[in-house]
Design an enzyme around this catalytic site. Structure first.
Site, PDB file in Angstrom:
ATOM      1  N   LYS A 155       1.535  15.896  42.844  1.00  0.00           N
ATOM      2  CA  LYS A 155       1.661  14.652  43.613  1.00  0.00           C
ATOM      3  C   LYS A 155       2.935  13.908  43.263  1.00  0.00           C
ATOM      4  O   LYS A 155       3.575  13.325  44.112  1.00  0.00           O
ATOM      5  CB  LYS A 155       0.501  13.718  43.248  1.00  0.00           C
ATOM      6  CG  LYS A 155      -0.819  14.121  43.795  1.00  0.00           C
ATOM      7  CD  LYS A 155      -1.888  13.175  43.284  1.00  0.00           C
ATOM      8  CE  LYS A 155      -2.250  13.472  41.848  1.00  0.00           C
ATOM      9  NZ  LYS A 155      -3.603  13.988  41.647  1.00  0.00           N
TER      10      LYS A 155
ATOM     11  N   LYS B 210       4.269  11.706  31.518  1.00  0.00           N
ATOM     12  CA  LYS B 210       3.934  10.756  32.584  1.00  0.00           C
ATOM     13  C   LYS B 210       4.798   9.504  32.528  1.00  0.00           C
ATOM     14  O   LYS B 210       5.154   8.963  33.569  1.00  0.00           O
ATOM     15  CB  LYS B 210       2.446  10.404  32.537  1.00  0.00           C
ATOM     16  CG  LYS B 210       1.587  11.586  32.950  1.00  0.00           C
ATOM     17  CD  LYS B 210       0.134  11.220  33.070  1.00  0.00           C
ATOM     18  CE  LYS B 210      -0.647  12.413  33.627  1.00  0.00           C
ATOM     19  NZ  LYS B 210      -2.038  12.106  33.900  1.00  0.00           N
TER      20      LYS B 210
ATOM     21  N   LYS C  19       6.493  22.815  39.664  1.00  0.00           N
ATOM     22  CA  LYS C  19       5.036  22.782  39.705  1.00  0.00           C
ATOM     23  C   LYS C  19       4.590  21.902  40.881  1.00  0.00           C
ATOM     24  O   LYS C  19       5.131  20.820  41.074  1.00  0.00           O
ATOM     25  CB  LYS C  19       4.514  22.188  38.393  1.00  0.00           C
ATOM     26  CG  LYS C  19       3.027  21.897  38.398  1.00  0.00           C
ATOM     27  CD  LYS C  19       2.602  21.033  37.203  1.00  0.00           C
ATOM     28  CE  LYS C  19       1.152  20.682  37.296  1.00  0.00           C
ATOM     29  NZ  LYS C  19       0.574  19.455  37.356  1.00  0.00           N
TER      30      LYS C  19
HETATM   31  P1  ADP Z   1      -1.033  16.359  39.890  1.00  0.00           P
HETATM   32  O1  ADP Z   1      -0.082  17.116  38.999  1.00  0.00           O
HETATM   33  O2  ADP Z   1      -0.792  16.629  41.322  1.00  0.00           O
HETATM   34  O3  ADP Z   1      -1.060  14.876  39.557  1.00  0.00           O
HETATM   35  P2  ADP Z   1      -3.525  16.432  38.470  1.00  0.00           P
HETATM   36  O4  ADP Z   1      -2.803  16.260  37.173  1.00  0.00           O
HETATM   37  O5  ADP Z   1      -4.315  15.294  39.006  1.00  0.00           O
HETATM   38  O6  ADP Z   1      -2.485  16.925  39.576  1.00  0.00           O
HETATM   39  O7  ADP Z   1      -4.444  17.703  38.326  1.00  0.00           O
HETATM   40  C1  ADP Z   1      -5.792  17.834  38.764  1.00  0.00           C
HETATM   41  C2  ADP Z   1      -6.268  19.242  38.434  1.00  0.00           C
HETATM   42  O8  ADP Z   1      -5.519  20.213  39.179  1.00  0.00           O
HETATM   43  C3  ADP Z   1      -6.085  19.598  36.969  1.00  0.00           C
HETATM   44  O9  ADP Z   1      -7.192  20.383  36.559  1.00  0.00           O
HETATM   45  C4  ADP Z   1      -4.821  20.427  36.954  1.00  0.00           C
HETATM   46  O10 ADP Z   1      -4.822  21.346  35.893  1.00  0.00           O
HETATM   47  C5  ADP Z   1      -4.857  21.131  38.311  1.00  0.00           C
HETATM   48  N1  ADP Z   1      -3.495  21.339  38.840  1.00  0.00           N
HETATM   49  C6  ADP Z   1      -2.647  20.370  39.250  1.00  0.00           C
HETATM   50  N2  ADP Z   1      -1.487  20.891  39.726  1.00  0.00           N
HETATM   51  C7  ADP Z   1      -1.607  22.234  39.619  1.00  0.00           C
HETATM   52  C8  ADP Z   1      -0.744  23.331  39.959  1.00  0.00           C
HETATM   53  N3  ADP Z   1       0.455  23.145  40.520  1.00  0.00           N
HETATM   54  N4  ADP Z   1      -1.183  24.570  39.711  1.00  0.00           N
HETATM   55  C9  ADP Z   1      -2.424  24.772  39.160  1.00  0.00           C
HETATM   56  N5  ADP Z   1      -3.280  23.788  38.828  1.00  0.00           N
HETATM   57  C10 ADP Z   1      -2.890  22.520  39.049  1.00  0.00           C
HETATM   58  N1  TRP Z   2      -7.456  14.628  32.879  1.00  0.00           N
HETATM   59  C1  TRP Z   2      -7.897  15.399  33.993  1.00  0.00           C
HETATM   60  C2  TRP Z   2      -6.749  15.553  35.012  1.00  0.00           C
HETATM   61  O1  TRP Z   2      -5.823  14.781  35.023  1.00  0.00           O
HETATM   62  C3  TRP Z   2      -9.073  14.748  34.684  1.00  0.00           C
HETATM   63  C4  TRP Z   2     -10.218  14.608  33.752  1.00  0.00           C
HETATM   64  C5  TRP Z   2     -10.683  13.458  33.215  1.00  0.00           C
HETATM   65  C6  TRP Z   2     -11.044  15.656  33.238  1.00  0.00           C
HETATM   66  N2  TRP Z   2     -11.757  13.699  32.403  1.00  0.00           N
HETATM   67  C7  TRP Z   2     -12.001  15.028  32.392  1.00  0.00           C
HETATM   68  C8  TRP Z   2     -11.070  17.032  33.407  1.00  0.00           C
HETATM   69  C9  TRP Z   2     -12.973  15.771  31.712  1.00  0.00           C
HETATM   70  C10 TRP Z   2     -12.053  17.766  32.731  1.00  0.00           C
HETATM   71  C11 TRP Z   2     -12.989  17.137  31.892  1.00  0.00           C
HETATM   72  O2  TRP Z   2      -6.804  16.441  35.817  1.00  0.00           O
END
Ligand code: ADP
Ligand code: TRP
Length: 330
Positions: free
Chosen positions: A203, A110, A200
């Site tokens: 966002k 990140k 992947k």
């Molecule tokens: P982003 O990568 O868009 O910031 P997040 O990290 O907020 O997404 O992910 C939110 C949830 O969606 C998590 O449980 C993550 O494992 C799932 N997720 C995010 N992107 C994908 C993807 N491209 N394929 C499958 N699962 C995903």
């Molecule tokens: N870290 C997770 C994500 O970015 C969000 C999250 C925060 C979460 N606390 C959690 C997921 C507890 C499962 C359980 O998607």
């Protein structure tokens, strides 16, 4: 069986979030006691604008409800409404080896992608462990990119138990310890959903198909996906993101057809893109309609979140009573 998961309100929900996480939320609420939350405290590591965070949190609540999170079956709430969680996070941080946080992948990824290298971003897995442990989760449905965080949560539970429960033995069911080691973690291992550019879907890459974007925008996104210059008759590469997305949204027999036709050639990319657009609208038509209805009544959603928070606090309190006692805070 208790299912707990959260999702950060850090941007609009996309197809990857749905297939990797939210779809499982809906499935699991049928099978056990489900708690789903809007991880607004986690989102503070990337959103630094109060009005925007408030908006994103409200939007995510609408998205989840529209997609089928059912308040009659699942407890839906904002993470920040549960002070027990942040209290447990602090207590966990005092038994949590700094070295294990420093090894985390997410922090490195990140910060590389431009997020501020804050202490909160570094200790993000500690707060996530507190989410999971305060509600005594058995199952945590998330995408496979969260697997390391789930391992860390298990580790945190172990550390806390070892520190405060004399003779603690994780294999002895007669001695449950202070916090339960989450018994089963269901990490969805289906392939990560690719974005429109083949990386992947995320966002942070601007390559998403947002579930509730206006039709025009989705159409443009899909029709302008980059493809190679294979002529219509030629076979198409089976690793094309376009094929993966078609397969993800089509039923099994149609998916098989697309695979065959990619391998055999004869269909142009434009036709596949049209079909993808159609499939997308078809799969999410009901949710998109429902979201419009829900958005018309913000008081109902606010009420739901408040009731959810109250219930979630009741469930977290016994854990915190045990922990506070054991560590000497009460
Ligand atoms: P982003 O990568 O868009 O910031 P997040 O990290 O907020 O997404 O992910 C939110 C949830 O969606 C998590 O449980 C993550 O494992 C799932 N997720 C995010 N992107 C994908 C993807 N491209 N394929 C499958 N699962 C995903
Ligand atoms: N870290 C997770 C994500 O970015 C969000 C999250 C925060 C979460 N606390 C959690 C997921 C507890 C499962 C359980 O998607």
């Amino acid at each position: 069986l208790r299912v707990v998961s959260g999702i950060q309100p850090s941007g609009a929900l996309h197809l990857g979030n749905y297939l990797g996480a939210v779809k499982q939320f809906i499935e699991f609420q049928e099978r056990g006691e489900a708690l789903y939350f809007i991880a607004d405290l986690h989102a503070l590591t990337s959103v630094r604008d109060g009005a925007r965070l408030r908006q994103l949190s409200g939007d995510l609540a609408l998205d989840l409800l529209a997609l089928g999170v059912d308040p009659a079956r699942a407890v839906l709430f904002r993470q920040s409404a549960i002070p027990e969680v942040t209290e447990l996070a602090w207590i966990l941080s005092t038994v949590w080896p700094a070295s294990s946080v420093l090894r985390g992948h997410a922090y490195k990824d990140k910060t590389r992608r431009g997020l501020a290298a804050s202490v909160g971003l570094l200790t993000y897995p500690v707060l996530m462990a507190a989410d999971i442990l305060s509600f005594e989760a058995d199952l945590v449905p998330v995408g496979s990119d969260q697997a390391q965080h789930l391992e860390l949560a298990r580790d945190a539970a172990l550390k806390l138990n070892q520190a405060y429960v004399p003779g603690f033995d994780a294999d002895d069911p007669a001695r449950p310890g202070l916090v339960r080691l989450p018994r089963a973690f269901m990490v969805d291992d289906r392939a990560t959903v690719p974005g429109t550019d083949g990386r992947k879907m995320s966002k942070s890459y601007g390559n998403t198909l947002e579930l509730f974007a206006p039709e025009r925008e989705l159409e443009k996104r899909i029709l302008s996906m980059k493809t190679d210059s294979s002529p219509i008759d030629a076979a198409k590469p089976l690793d094309a993101p376009l094929l993966a997305l078609l397969v993800a949204l089509a039923g099994p027999s149609e998916a098989e057809e697309h695979r065959r036709s990619f391998a055999g050639g004869g269909v142009g990319y434009a036709a596949y893109k049209r079909r993808l657009f159609e499939l997308f609208l078809g799969v999410f038509a009901k949710a998109r309609e429902r979201r419009r209805e829900l958005a018309a009544d913000p008081a109902v959603v606010a009420q739901l979140l408040a009731a959810g928070a109250e219930r979630a606090r009741q469930l977290a309190q016994p854990t915190l009573v045990r922990v506070r006692n054991a560590v000497g805070l009460s």
